[in-house]
Write an enzyme that holds these catalytic residues in place. Structure first.
Site, PDB file in Angstrom:
ATOM      1  N   ALA A  35     -23.629  39.113 -36.622  1.00 39.59           N
ATOM      2  CA  ALA A  35     -24.295  37.813 -36.554  1.00 39.59           C
ATOM      3  C   ALA A  35     -24.761  37.607 -35.121  1.00 39.59           C
ATOM      4  CB  ALA A  35     -23.304  36.723 -36.947  1.00 39.59           C
ATOM      5  N   GLY A  52     -21.333  41.058 -39.351  1.00 37.60           N
ATOM      6  CA  GLY A  52     -22.293  40.730 -40.397  1.00 37.60           C
ATOM      7  C   GLY A  52     -23.178  41.917 -40.756  1.00 37.60           C
ATOM      8  N   GLU A  68     -21.282  43.779 -43.212  1.00 36.50           N
ATOM      9  CA  GLU A  68     -21.209  42.945 -44.420  1.00 36.50           C
ATOM     10  C   GLU A  68     -22.529  42.982 -45.196  1.00 36.50           C
ATOM     11  OE1 GLU A  68     -19.679  39.742 -41.896  1.00 36.50           O
ATOM     12  OE2 GLU A  68     -18.198  39.368 -43.464  1.00 36.50           O
ATOM     13  N   GLU A  94     -14.940  40.965 -35.740  1.00 39.20           N
ATOM     14  CA  GLU A  94     -14.906  39.503 -35.586  1.00 39.20           C
ATOM     15  C   GLU A  94     -13.591  39.022 -34.994  1.00 39.20           C
ATOM     16  OE1 GLU A  94     -16.036  41.133 -38.198  1.00 39.20           O
ATOM     17  OE2 GLU A  94     -17.786  40.140 -39.090  1.00 39.20           O
TER      18      GLU A  94
HETATM   19  N1  3HC Z   1     -25.187  38.517 -30.906  1.00 40.75           N
HETATM   20  C1  3HC Z   1     -25.948  38.204 -29.840  1.00 40.75           C
HETATM   21  N2  3HC Z   1     -26.077  39.008 -28.772  1.00 40.75           N
HETATM   22  C2  3HC Z   1     -25.407  40.163 -28.785  1.00 40.75           C
HETATM   23  C3  3HC Z   1     -24.599  40.551 -29.857  1.00 40.75           C
HETATM   24  C4  3HC Z   1     -24.494  39.668 -30.963  1.00 40.75           C
HETATM   25  N3  3HC Z   1     -23.771  39.954 -32.035  1.00 40.75           N
HETATM   26  N4  3HC Z   1     -24.061  41.751 -29.582  1.00 40.75           N
HETATM   27  C5  3HC Z   1     -24.538  42.098 -28.388  1.00 40.75           C
HETATM   28  N5  3HC Z   1     -25.345  41.155 -27.896  1.00 40.75           N
HETATM   29  C6  3HC Z   1     -26.091  41.198 -26.635  1.00 40.75           C
HETATM   30  C7  3HC Z   1     -25.173  41.264 -25.415  1.00 40.75           C
HETATM   31  O1  3HC Z   1     -24.787  39.981 -25.012  1.00 40.75           O
HETATM   32  C8  3HC Z   1     -26.055  41.949 -24.407  1.00 40.75           C
HETATM   33  O2  3HC Z   1     -26.949  41.021 -23.897  1.00 40.75           O
HETATM   34  P1  3HC Z   1     -27.446  41.116 -22.369  1.00 40.75           P
HETATM   35  O3  3HC Z   1     -28.111  42.446 -22.241  1.00 40.75           O
HETATM   36  O4  3HC Z   1     -28.319  39.947 -22.203  1.00 40.75           O
HETATM   37  O5  3HC Z   1     -26.191  41.037 -21.550  1.00 40.75           O
HETATM   38  C9  3HC Z   1     -26.859  42.916 -25.247  1.00 40.75           C
HETATM   39  O6  3HC Z   1     -26.788  42.427 -26.597  1.00 40.75           O
HETATM   40  C10 3HC Z   1     -26.344  44.344 -25.240  1.00 40.75           C
HETATM   41  O7  3HC Z   1     -24.952  44.318 -25.517  1.00 40.75           O
HETATM   42  P2  3HC Z   1     -23.922  45.266 -24.738  1.00 40.75           P
HETATM   43  O8  3HC Z   1     -24.148  45.172 -23.279  1.00 40.75           O
HETATM   44  O9  3HC Z   1     -22.581  44.942 -25.260  1.00 40.75           O
HETATM   45  O10 3HC Z   1     -24.434  46.700 -25.229  1.00 40.75           O
HETATM   46  P3  3HC Z   1     -23.617  47.975 -25.638  1.00 40.75           P
HETATM   47  O11 3HC Z   1     -24.617  48.986 -26.013  1.00 40.75           O
HETATM   48  O12 3HC Z   1     -22.590  48.281 -24.599  1.00 40.75           O
HETATM   49  O13 3HC Z   1     -22.799  47.570 -26.951  1.00 40.75           O
HETATM   50  C11 3HC Z   1     -22.466  46.636 -29.142  1.00 40.75           C
HETATM   51  C12 3HC Z   1     -23.460  47.253 -28.128  1.00 40.75           C
HETATM   52  C13 3HC Z   1     -21.406  47.659 -29.524  1.00 40.75           C
HETATM   53  C14 3HC Z   1     -23.231  46.196 -30.335  1.00 40.75           C
HETATM   54  C15 3HC Z   1     -21.748  45.439 -28.456  1.00 40.75           C
HETATM   55  O14 3HC Z   1     -22.726  44.589 -27.918  1.00 40.75           O
HETATM   56  C16 3HC Z   1     -20.897  44.609 -29.364  1.00 40.75           C
HETATM   57  O15 3HC Z   1     -19.761  44.969 -29.611  1.00 40.75           O
HETATM   58  N6  3HC Z   1     -21.435  43.470 -29.839  1.00 40.75           N
HETATM   59  C17 3HC Z   1     -20.686  42.516 -30.608  1.00 40.75           C
HETATM   60  C18 3HC Z   1     -20.517  42.965 -32.021  1.00 40.75           C
HETATM   61  C19 3HC Z   1     -19.798  41.915 -32.807  1.00 40.75           C
HETATM   62  O16 3HC Z   1     -18.805  41.354 -32.369  1.00 40.75           O
HETATM   63  N7  3HC Z   1     -20.284  41.664 -33.995  1.00 40.75           N
HETATM   64  C20 3HC Z   1     -19.701  40.692 -34.836  1.00 40.75           C
HETATM   65  C21 3HC Z   1     -20.339  39.378 -34.583  1.00 40.75           C
HETATM   66  S1  3HC Z   1     -19.576  38.099 -35.471  1.00 40.75           S
HETATM   67  C22 3HC Z   1     -20.176  38.270 -37.026  1.00 40.75           C
HETATM   68  O17 3HC Z   1     -20.892  39.160 -37.318  1.00 40.75           O
HETATM   69  C23 3HC Z   1     -19.746  37.201 -37.964  1.00 40.75           C
HETATM   70  C24 3HC Z   1     -20.056  37.604 -39.387  1.00 40.75           C
HETATM   71  O18 3HC Z   1     -18.856  38.103 -39.971  1.00 40.75           O
HETATM   72  C25 3HC Z   1     -20.512  36.420 -40.194  1.00 40.75           C
END
Ligand code: 3HC
Ligand code: NAI
Length: 700
Positions: free
Chosen positions: A66, A105, A108, A128
């Site tokens: 998400a 997401g 999912e 998450e």
């Molecule tokens: N939403 C918004 N921005 C995000 C994001 C997300 N889910 N994931 C990453 N970003 C942004 C980062 O803030 C960063 O922004 P910046 O360049 O402005 O600082 C940019 O994307 C790149 O991220 P990273 O520096 O972390 O890049 P990496 O290549 O090192 O890692 C990644 C990539 C593995 C995808 C890592 O970013 C990550 O782990 N992201 C989070 C994943 C996550 O937690 N997903 C679950 C979200 S909650 C959800 O999905 C709820 C659902 O169940 C309903």
């Protein structure tokens, strides 16, 4: 190719429709993606020329979750459920083609496809929990139905992703595609169409749930397994409960429960802190006065001077990342001892299964030990980790200046000395920087990067990149005694010591901080480090409680007696009346009046508020760029519980006006510089503002 929204496009390849998401950098499920997916699946369902569908992503990754930046803002329709339903009910086989990471997401969504294929290096996860959440789009209900509950518990409640091999073995994906992923996925979809393959919906698959019903002990065993690591966290237990619910309620009821729990967690302070922390770590790597596109220096090889506690550990980080290291000691004996420790550390990891022996040998082969500093003429970066003595460091930097090649970065691991002074002995202070690793350096994630007065922008930018390459979380700090972390820790130390003199037993102080979520309190920490660090038995005169304890033969865990007495077998600590006697005697000599009424609340306030006060002073002095960097230091360097965000975030949660009032009141009662209210807190409190509203500043 037709654009469905600015983030999703539709293309037809023969009978197969290709729905392509393109929302850089990580294809998060922003509103435009959700809308595009919904439109796309509605359109292909109605289009008779389409027989099968592939969902794939452009750029570096499949959907990584998400869009976290939308959290906490008013929800915009469609949510995630509408495109998911459209996808799952699509009357034609849908294949999700995954590369990079399918997270949260993203996974999912993929689980609503009828089939999934992955690139060999793809990763799949429900992280998450690391944001204080549960999967909120069916993850807790679909994942166990496809992987079985044991794997789903790990993936959801611990949050670490799995790779393609494991995903294939557990049934999460149907095929690994070598070569071009989209071509492979389209070919696979054609095969499914030709074979009139069934439209498999994970929501209807109950065989793995039935298996789990036969033995429910897996849930309690798992709860016990994660109890210590997830102490005080709300989300992990919620994940477990919801996966267990798959055994007792229908899919639709499970989804309802999941959505309710997701909303509750999302509105809670823990998730707010963990989301704040996610972005804080990423912000910390950005330096306001250094543009992103600054050309970097190449760091392909590293030299380390000193193979002691820190030098050896620092070397391991580089070896693990495949970067060759030349390590130099002052003599052969010290060198052999240091290398032996590195090898033993690796062998321990091999024994525990983290590495194979082959990997150990591979790493050791990248390490070149020696006693001649002239080899540093061949490396791109030298890190000095010798004794903490200014004259020695100065001699060494003058020598390195003569040896290192032009453009090499010269770093010092000093924990407290003035990096400007060290840099000044060289003819190239712009190449000098501090890299303050934390002990054990091969384990601790934090790297305080000390930007000295003359450090060149590209040296700082390169060091930040190096930190990422070796898996560290960097925070840029300025030159000041103890930098950020230890400087704040010292403030806590003053009050902790005063409180035990006033009558709070060390065990009470420790238990308050442990209860708050720190891995241990200050006295347990001192025992672990050794009370005699820096103690000189020939020059001792009970100047501190620590010294008094050493004088009575208490050296900490190492001899089983410190602030606590340790069980020789289990190493379990027990408070010792003798220690209380020593403290009381010490306090009497100092004229400190005894109190019996020190509450847990007072202990927490007196430990944390002086830290926050110092954090604010550090900002005022320009020794940190932003308050969230200070929080990054504390979470990664000292085990501050991430669900409390960090000391500065915690203070904002208390209300800066409350913080200011308490600091003023304690200051009036107790005195001392550490209680002199930071003008920054005073100003923010009076304006009703927070630390987070301050613009990032350059280090001064
Ligand atoms: N939403 C918004 N921005 C995000 C994001 C997300 N889910 N994931 C990453 N970003 C942004 C980062 O803030 C960063 O922004 P910046 O360049 O402005 O600082 C940019 O994307 C790149 O991220 P990273 O520096 O972390 O890049 P990496 O290549 O090192 O890692 C990644 C990539 C593995 C995808 C890592 O970013 C990550 O782990 N992201 C989070 C994943 C996550 O937690 N997903 C679950 C979200 S909650 C959800 O999905 C709820 C659902 O169940 C309903
Ligand atoms: P240590 O005493 O374990 O190791 C220092 C090593 O440097 C010794 O092996 C010594 O033989 C070697 N050495 C001394 N002079 C030398 C010379 N002229 N040439 C080559 N080698 C020489 O010390 P430790 O703990 O590793 O500390 C090193 C530095 O790291 C210090 O500046 C310290 O303040 C800093 N530091 C230490 C931390 C810790 O927890 N131990 C944490 C963070 C920083």
């Amino acid at each position: 190719m037709v654009a469905l929204t600015e983030m999703v496009a539709l293309e037809q390849r023969g009978d197969i429709a290709l729905i392509l998401v393109d929302n850089p950098p990580v294809n998060a499920l922003s509103h435009g993606v959700r809308l595009g997916l919904l439109k796309g699946f509605e359109q292909v369902a109605a289009d008779d020329s389409v027989k099968g569908v592939v969902l794939a992503c452009r750029g570096r990754t499949f959907i990584a979750g998400a869009d976290i930046t939308e959290f906490g803002k008013p929800a915009k329709t469609p949510g995630l459920e509408e495109p998911q339903v459209a996808m799952e009910n699509c009357p034609k086989p849908v294949v999700a083609a995954i590369h990079g990471t399918a997270l949260g997401g993203g996974l999912e969504i993929a689980m609503c496809a009828h089939y999934r294929v992955g690139a060999p290096a793809a990763r799949y996860g429900q992280p998450e929990v690391k944001l204080g959440l549960i999967p909120g789009a069916g993850g807790t209900q679909r994942l166990p139905r496809v992987t079985g509950v044991a794997k789903a518990l790990e993936m959801c409640a611990i949050g670490d992703p799995i790779g393609s091999e494991e995903a294939l073995a557990t049934g999460l994906i149907d095929k690994i595609i070598e070569g071009d992923l989209i071509d492979g996925a389209v070919a696979y979809a054609e095969e499914l169409v030709a074979a009139a393959a069934p439209l498999k919906k994970i929501r209807d698959r109950d065989e793995k749930i039935d298996e789990a019903r036969a033995d429910r002990s897996v849930f309690d065993a798992f709860r016990k397994r994660i109890a210590r690591k997830t102490r005080n966290f709300e989300a992990p237990a919620k994940n477990v409960d919801l996966i267990e619910a798959t055994l007792d309620v229908s899919f639709d009821e499970g989804i309802k429960q999941e959505q309710a729990a997701f909303q509750t967690l999302m509105a809670g302070r823990q998730s707010e802190a963990q989301r704040y922390y996610f972005f804080s770590e990423r912000e910390a790597a950005k330096v306001p006065d250094i543009p992103r596109e600054t050309p970097l220096r190449d760091v392909k090889s590293v030299g380390i001077l000193g193979a002691g506690t820190m030098g050896g550990g620092i070397a391991m980080n580089f070896l693990n990342a495949g970067i060759p290291v030349k390590i130099v000691e002052r003599d052969k004996d010290a060198l052999d001892r240091g290398i032996d420790v590195v090898r033993k550390n690796y062998q321990r990891s091999a024994k525990s299964g983290r590495f194979t022996m082959e990997q150990v040998e591979e790493r050791m082969s990248l390490l070149e030990p020696g006693t001649d500093k002239s080899v540093f003429g061949e490396v791109d970066m030298v890190i000095e980790a010798v004794f903490e003595l200014m004259p020695l460091k100065k001699t060494i930097f003058a020598e390195l200046d003569g040896i290192a090649r032009e453009g090499a970065i010269l770093a010092t691991n000093t924990s407290a000395l003035n990096v400007n002074e060290i840099a000044a002995v060289t003819k190239r202070p712009e190449d000098v920087i501090g890299t303050h690793f934390f002990s054990p350096a091969n384990v601790m994630k934090l790297l305080e990067i000390v930007r000295a007065e003359k450090t060149a922008p590209d040296v700082l930018a390169t060091t930040l990149k190096v930190a990422k390459a070796i898996g560290k979380v960097p925070a840029v700090v300025g030159v000041a005694p103890g930098f950020v972390g230890n400087r704040m820790l010292a403030q806590r130390g003053i009050e902790a010591e005063t409180m035990i003199m006033e009558g709070a037993p060390p065990a009470q102080v420790d238990s308050v901080l442990y209860g708050f979520g720190m891995p241990m309190g200050p006295f347990a920490m001192s025992d672990l480090a050794g009370l005699d660090v820096g103690w000189d038995p020939d020059n001792t005169s009970s100047r501190t409680i620590r010294e008094a304890l050493c004088e009575s033969g208490r050296r900490g865990q190492k001899n089983g007696r410190g602030y606590y007495t340790y069980d020789p077998e289990t190493r379990a600590p027990t408070p010792d009346p003798e220690v209380l006697e020593i403290i009381r005697g010490f306090a009497e000599k100092r004229g400190v009046a005894h109190r019996d009424d020190i509450t847990d609340e007072e202990i927490l306030d007196r430990c944390l508020l002086p830290m926050v006060n110092m954090g604010a002073k550090i900002l005022e002095e320009g020794k940190a760029m932003r308050s969230s960097d200070i929080d990054v230091v504390w979470v990664n360097g000292y085990g501050w519980p991430v669900y409390e965000g960090g000391p500065m975030f915690w203070a904002e949660g208390q209300g800066l006006d409350t913080v200011a009032a308490k600091i003023t009141a304690y200051g009036a009662k107790l005195g001392g510089e550490h209680w002199e209210l930071s003008p920054l807190i005073e100003k923010l409190a009076s304006e009703g503002k927070s630390f987070q509203e301050l613009e990032p500043q350059a280090i001064r």
